[in-house]
Scaffold this active site. Structure first.
Site, PDB file in Angstrom:
ATOM      1  CB  SER A  31      -0.959  -0.051   1.190  1.00  0.00           C
ATOM      2  OG  SER A  31      -2.012   0.855   1.051  1.00  0.00           O
ATOM      3  CG  HIS A  57      -5.562  -2.873   0.548  1.00  0.00           C
ATOM      4  ND1 HIS A  57      -4.959  -2.428  -0.613  1.00  0.00           N
ATOM      5  CD2 HIS A  57      -4.981  -2.163   1.568  1.00  0.00           C
ATOM      6  CE1 HIS A  57      -4.054  -1.491  -0.321  1.00  0.00           C
ATOM      7  NE2 HIS A  57      -4.049  -1.324   0.992  1.00  0.00           N
TER       8      HIS A  57
END
Length: 293
Positions: A111, A263
């Site tokens: 991320s 994610h």
């Protein structure tokens, strides 16, 4: 060149001061191969070394592994002097390597940690052999001037804390994981604890004020380091279209997309990630990548 590892033994949890900031990191040495390559793990926003808990045991079978808490996160210092810019985080990774006599490393960034990894490669390409980006943050703009101005209003930190904790940790984890069964009490507590660290929300406000936008196309195109990107197709935080865009803008990038994965793909597909990582580091020519549907 391979990373130089100090001859004395390390405990997994270590501390070091780099550019005046006290950092927490974990070191897992490959005792079987002192000349193994070095991997540095860089976590994302609102996270810590915990996010790599499933990757670390698998990676240490072949590599020396460092997992670092960035300033303001995890057990690292909630510094009031560090400038919380992605470019500064990237330079800090290089300085961290210099401090610990790591000549060269492979970076794995998740991320926001992906953007930090890109900055490190841009800042000092000779020290970064390869990049593996997991659900990499991309094309996020800087906070608006009005939001930055509001951050100076008294009690803004209370508002920031309310914003971050508006959902409980369990709900936040459910949003980043496709498989809800992976949200255990252990995982919830692990992600909750850093949010209670003294000074955490003040660091978060500094990040809001100081964080520049993500790298633009011209900057991405200057990065010649080989890049492997891995994405979850059900990523709701950083949609997979970001991965396709990054693949287009980075000169030497491959993209793999996992179905039924969100994610926090290190929790959902650790074995697959490590298999692809080993293949990529070894320079295998047949790393698969998905095409846009």
């Amino acid at each position: 060149m391979q990373a130089e590892i100090h001859s004395h033994d390390f405990t997994p949890s270590c501390r070091v001061t780099v550019n005046g900031v006290n950092l927490h990191y974990e070191l897992y040495e490959n005792k079987a191969d002192r000349n193994a390559e070095t991997i540095i793990l860089i976590h994302g926003f609102l996270s810590s070394t915990l996010s790599f808990r499933k990757l670390i045991p698998l990676l240490t079978e072949k590599y020396h592994v460092y997992a670092l808490d960035l300033p303001g996160f995890g057990q690292s210092e909630k510094s009031r002097t560090f400038v919380y810019k992605l470019s500064n985080y990237g330079e800090l990774i290089i300085d961290f390597m210099e401090k610990l006599a790591i000549n060269q490393a492979i970076l794995i960034g998740h991320s926001m940690g992906g953007q930090v990894s890109l900055h490190a490669a841009k800042h000092c390409p000779k020290k970064i052999k390869r990049l593996i980006l997991l659900g990499c943050c991309g094309y996020v703009k800087r906070a608006s001037r009005s939001v930055i101005c509001c951050s100076y209003i008294p009690f803004f930190s209370w508002g920031m804390k309310t914003w971050v904790l508006r959902k409980n940790v369990k709900e936040n984890l459910l949003a980043v994981l496709h498989d809800s069964k992976l949200v255990t009490k252990e995982l919830i507590e692990g992600y909750r604890k850093p949010l209670t660290e003294e000074g955490f929300f003040h660091s978060l406000i500094r990040l809001l004020r100081q964080r520049e936008g993500d790298m633009e196309r011209k900057d991405l195109q200057s990065i010649q380091t080989p890049v492997l990107m891995i994405w979850g197709r059900e990523d709701k935080v950083m949609p997979v279209k970001t991965g396709y865009r990054l693949q287009h803008d980075l000169p030497d990038a491959k993209l793999i997309v996992y179905d039924d994965c969100g994610h926090l793909l290190m929790e959902e597909r650790p074995e697959d990630i490590v298999r692809e990582t080993v293949s990529f580091i070894n320079g295998d020519q047949h790393v698969p990548y998905s095409e846009p549907s």
